[in-house]
Design an enzyme around this catalytic site. Structure first.
Site, PDB file in Angstrom:
ATOM      1  N   VAL A 159     -31.748 -42.472  41.088  1.00  0.00           N
ATOM      2  CA  VAL A 159     -31.457 -41.208  41.758  1.00  0.00           C
ATOM      3  C   VAL A 159     -31.174 -41.418  43.246  1.00  0.00           C
ATOM      4  O   VAL A 159     -30.952 -40.466  43.979  1.00  0.00           O
ATOM      5  CB  VAL A 159     -32.616 -40.195  41.561  1.00  0.00           C
ATOM      6  CG1 VAL A 159     -32.747 -39.830  40.083  1.00  0.00           C
ATOM      7  CG2 VAL A 159     -33.936 -40.715  42.111  1.00  0.00           C
ATOM      8  N   HIS A 208     -29.743 -39.566  35.790  1.00  0.00           N
ATOM      9  CA  HIS A 208     -30.987 -38.803  35.931  1.00  0.00           C
ATOM     10  C   HIS A 208     -31.031 -37.942  37.179  1.00  0.00           C
ATOM     11  O   HIS A 208     -32.100 -37.514  37.603  1.00  0.00           O
ATOM     12  CB  HIS A 208     -32.185 -39.756  35.884  1.00  0.00           C
ATOM     13  CG  HIS A 208     -32.263 -40.494  34.592  1.00  0.00           C
ATOM     14  ND1 HIS A 208     -32.628 -41.815  34.510  1.00  0.00           N
ATOM     15  CD2 HIS A 208     -31.984 -40.106  33.317  1.00  0.00           C
ATOM     16  CE1 HIS A 208     -32.587 -42.201  33.241  1.00  0.00           C
ATOM     17  NE2 HIS A 208     -32.202 -41.186  32.502  1.00  0.00           N
ATOM     18  N   CYS A 256     -26.879 -16.830  44.374  1.00  0.00           N
ATOM     19  CA  CYS A 256     -27.567 -15.862  43.503  1.00  0.00           C
ATOM     20  C   CYS A 256     -29.001 -15.559  43.934  1.00  0.00           C
ATOM     21  O   CYS A 256     -29.684 -14.777  43.290  1.00  0.00           O
ATOM     22  CB  CYS A 256     -27.542 -16.354  42.056  1.00  0.00           C
ATOM     23  SG  CYS A 256     -28.615 -17.768  41.752  1.00  0.00           S
TER      24      CYS A 256
END
Length: 169
Positions: free
Chosen positions: A90, A106, A138
């Site tokens: 990552v 991942h 949102c």
């Protein structure tokens, strides 16, 4: 699709000083997986989970790619359509080595993801805590763009597509 796939894991970044999760002195020795990296952990342990990934993200800032990252990057840049780079990591060591088109299976530490609309936000090496709580589109909660244990890993479908044309793995 690439004919050659290079798949990497934690070992390639360990030489750059990035702690692995499973080694003898790895991250899981000091942290409980169930508390910070399992599906649902953001619901019952959000603050500590965010702090953990903030620590990992901030720690990346001064890390540098090692020789292996650089060689892989050179190959990918020389043969961009023939080689696919797939990593379980990552971190951003391949990107720091100027490697493009890296498939992070991942997730990617430098990104946050909206839990509702899936908007991705690149925050670099900043901390999420206190800075990025809600999605600007949102207004729902953001989370590290990491695949937790027990969650679907959406990038695997892209990996399987690459496998179809692979001649050397």
């Amino acid at each position: 699709m690439a004919k050659v796939i290079i798949l990497s894991g934690a070992g390639i970044s360990a030489e750059s000083g990035i702690s692995t999760f499973r080694d003898e002195d790895g991250l899981w020795e000091n942290h409980n997986i169930e508390d910070i990296c399992t599906s649902g952990c953001l619901d019952f342990n959000r603050e500590n989970t965010i702090k953990f990934y903030d620590m990992l993200r901030v720690n990346l800032k001064d890390k540098q790619p090692n020789h292996a990252h650089k060689v892989v990057s050179q190959l990918k840049n020389k043969y961009p359509n023939e080689i696919a780079i797939i990593t379980q990591n990552v971190d951003d060591m391949f990107e720091k080595a100027d490697c493009t088109d890296v498939l992070h299976l991942h997730g990617f530490l430098k990104e946050l993801k909206c839990k509702k609309c899936n908007t991705i936000l690149d925050i670099g090496y900043e901390k999420q805590s206190g800075n990025y709580e809600s999605c600007s589109k949102c207004n729902k909660l953001l989370r590290p763009n990491i695949v937790f244990f027990g969650e679907q890993a959406p990038k695997y479908k892209d990996m399987y597509k690459e496998f179809k044309s692979c001649e050397v793995f």
